[in-house]
Design an enzyme around this catalytic site. Structure first.
Site, short mmCIF file in Angstrom:
data_model
loop_
_atom_site.label_atom_id
_atom_site.label_comp_id
_atom_site.label_asym_id
_atom_site.label_seq_id
_atom_site.Cartn_x
_atom_site.Cartn_y
_atom_site.Cartn_z
CB SER A 70 -0.91 -0.01 1.23
OG SER A 70 -1.81 1.07 1.21
CG ASP A 71 3.05 4.77 -1.36
OD1 ASP A 71 3.98 4.44 -0.59
OD2 ASP A 71 2.97 5.91 -1.85
CB THR A 72 -1.11 7.17 1.55
OG1 THR A 72 -1.80 5.98 1.94
CG2 THR A 72 -2.05 8.36 1.65
#
Length: 189
Positions: A70-72
């Site tokens: 995941s990445d934001t």
């Protein structure tokens, strides 16, 4: 859901959120180049990073169950804002966010040796006008140092937010509904 997975992230926020789904998981960190490519849109960038993290976990030998990456990123004026490098960087970022609406893009990806499946969740976040004194005090709290866009909605930074449209959990770092739905799709393929 009783499936066990791997979480390819050192983030305590993602660990806490994933625990809310009742999914058994083992957490580990991956070292991936998080540089944005030239002319890469924020959406393509964040999804590429999530996929890269999941696939890196598989390459490191985590192969007996799905790996979640995941990445934001925080996006304003179609520019991805990552973690601030110092106070000046943070100040410039916060002045751009102050009194404006921006997007938070969180990408999630599941990978194993056969496949990779990913999606991007977009949430609009509106900030009230923030004073210079508030910006300085917030930086001095230490909270902004390791967060995309320099703020945490679930912490002290939440007081600057007047409105969100979309997934609160995606802004924190892991959209719960979409993570569970993507895992269900991944396991059926």
């Amino acid at each position: 859901m009783t499936t066990a997975i791997y979480l390819a992230s050192a983030s305590p926020r993602r660990k806490e959120l994933l625990s809310q789904l009742g999914i058994e998981f083992t957490q580990f960190s991956v070292d991936a180049d998080e540089s944005q490519n030239n002319n890469e849109s924020p959406q393509v960038y964040v999804e590429r990073l999530a996929r890269l993290k999941a696939q890196t976990g598989v390459q490191q030998g985590y192969t007996d169950r799905p790996v979640l990456g995941s990445d934001t990123v925080v996006v304003i004026d179609n520019q991805a804002l990552v973690k601030p490098v110092d106070f000046n960087d943070f100040y410039t970022t916060f002045k751009r966010l102050s009194g404006n609406t921006h997007q938070v893009l969180t990408a999630i990806a599941f990978a194993d040796e056969r496949q990779v499946l990913s999606c991007v969740v977009s949430t609009d976040v509106t900030f009230r006008t923030v004073t210079d004194e508030e910006i300085t005090a917030y930086w001095q709290s230490g909270e902004p140092h390791d967060k995309a866009g320099g703020y945490g909605i679930q912490g002290l930074g939440g007081r600057f937010i007047t409105h969100i449209a979309g997934s609160y959990f995606a802004v924190v770092g892991l959209p719960l509904y979409e993570t569970e739905a993507l895992l269900t799709r991944f396991l059926k393929r």
